[in-house]
Design a protein around this motif. Structure first.
Motif, short mmCIF file in Angstrom:
data_model
loop_
_atom_site.label_atom_id
_atom_site.label_comp_id
_atom_site.label_asym_id
_atom_site.label_seq_id
_atom_site.Cartn_x
_atom_site.Cartn_y
_atom_site.Cartn_z
N GLY A 17 0.78 -1.23 0.00
CA GLY A 17 0.00 0.00 0.00
C GLY A 17 0.81 1.28 0.00
N ILE A 18 2.07 1.21 -0.34
CA ILE A 18 2.92 2.40 -0.37
C ILE A 18 2.45 3.35 -1.48
N THR A 19 2.17 4.58 -1.09
CA THR A 19 1.76 5.60 -2.06
C THR A 19 2.67 6.84 -2.02
N GLN A 20 3.62 6.84 -1.08
CA GLN A 20 4.58 7.94 -1.01
C GLN A 20 5.98 7.36 -0.83
N MET A 21 6.93 7.92 -1.56
CA MET A 21 8.31 7.46 -1.49
C MET A 21 9.21 8.69 -1.42
N ALA A 22 9.99 8.77 -0.36
CA ALA A 22 10.94 9.86 -0.18
C ALA A 22 12.35 9.30 -0.37
N TYR A 23 13.22 10.11 -0.96
CA TYR A 23 14.58 9.63 -1.19
C TYR A 23 15.55 10.79 -1.37
N ALA A 65 -1.90 7.71 4.57
CA ALA A 65 -1.10 7.09 3.52
C ALA A 65 0.10 6.35 4.12
N LYS A 66 0.64 5.45 3.33
CA LYS A 66 1.84 4.72 3.72
C LYS A 66 2.98 5.14 2.82
N GLY A 67 4.17 5.26 3.42
CA GLY A 67 5.32 5.66 2.65
C GLY A 67 6.56 4.89 3.02
N VAL A 68 7.62 5.11 2.24
CA VAL A 68 8.91 4.48 2.48
C VAL A 68 9.99 5.52 2.21
N LEU A 69 11.05 5.48 3.00
CA LEU A 69 12.20 6.36 2.83
C LEU A 69 13.37 5.53 2.31
N LEU A 70 13.99 5.97 1.21
CA LEU A 70 15.17 5.33 0.65
C LEU A 70 16.37 6.21 0.92
N MET A 71 17.42 5.63 1.50
CA MET A 71 18.62 6.41 1.79
C MET A 71 19.85 5.52 1.87
N GLN A 72 21.01 6.17 1.86
CA GLN A 72 22.29 5.50 2.07
C GLN A 72 22.60 5.51 3.56
N SER A 73 23.52 4.66 3.96
CA SER A 73 23.92 4.61 5.36
C SER A 73 24.44 5.96 5.85
N SER A 74 25.05 6.75 4.98
CA SER A 74 25.55 8.06 5.40
C SER A 74 24.42 8.99 5.83
N GLY A 75 23.20 8.73 5.39
CA GLY A 75 22.06 9.56 5.77
C GLY A 75 21.44 9.18 7.10
N VAL A 76 21.81 8.02 7.64
CA VAL A 76 21.23 7.59 8.91
C VAL A 76 21.51 8.61 10.00
#
Length: 171
Positions: A17-23, A65-76
């Protein structure tokens, strides 16, 4: 032809059900980012810094809404303070972290956060599920999305740098 792990992850996230993706743009997530950007049912948002994604996903959840965040380890490291929002409000949070600073890393600046990303996430109360084999990524993301959205918990899937391969920008 068999689907790649990013294609399978995309399908699993859509089924969740992901409708938002941040990256924040990242070569390790590039195929997954392209799939989401091409999907008219998903709002794909390029961020200037990763903690913006934590707030965005919190707002998405509050709006239904449901979302997911995509990032690199440097962004943690950029997200640690904002993760308090997720903890205090008991919001679901799902992020996929591509690792740097481990498998054949060429950039020494990636190593410190690469070595401490998982511990930093755990210290902030995030459930961490590390994946070492590409074939395991889709099912791990599916299970992580169920955990995050069924229990209102923060969950990070950490994708080992070995899966992505050695980066070498000197050639």
């Amino acid at each position: 032809m068999a689907e790649s792990w990013p294609e399978l992850v995309y399908r699993n996230l859509k089924e969740a059900g992901i409708t938002q993706m941040a990256y924040v743009p990242d070569a390790g997530h590039s195929q997954l980012i392209k799939l989401f950007e091409a999907d008219p049912e998903v709002e794909a948002v390029s961020l200037t810094t990763e903690e913006e994604g934590v707030a965005m996903l919190g707002g998405a959840w509050l709006g239904g809404a449901k979302g997911v965040l995509l990032m690199q380890s440097s962004g943690v490291g950029n997200c640690i303070n904002m993760l308090a929002l997720i903890q205090e409000c008991r919001m679901p949070f799902l992020c996929l972290v591509t690792m740097r600073g481990e498998w054949g890393e060429f950039n020494p600046w990636q190593c410190p956060m690469g070595q401490s990303a998982e511990a930093a996430l755990r210290g902030a109360g995030v459930y961490v599920q590390r994946v070492e084999q590409g074939d395991d990524v889709p099912e791990t993301v599916r299970a992580a999305s169920l955990l995050a959205f069924n229990s209102n918990r923060p969950v990070a899937v950490v994708i080992a740098q070995r899966i992505l391969g050695i980066k070498n920008f000197s050639k």
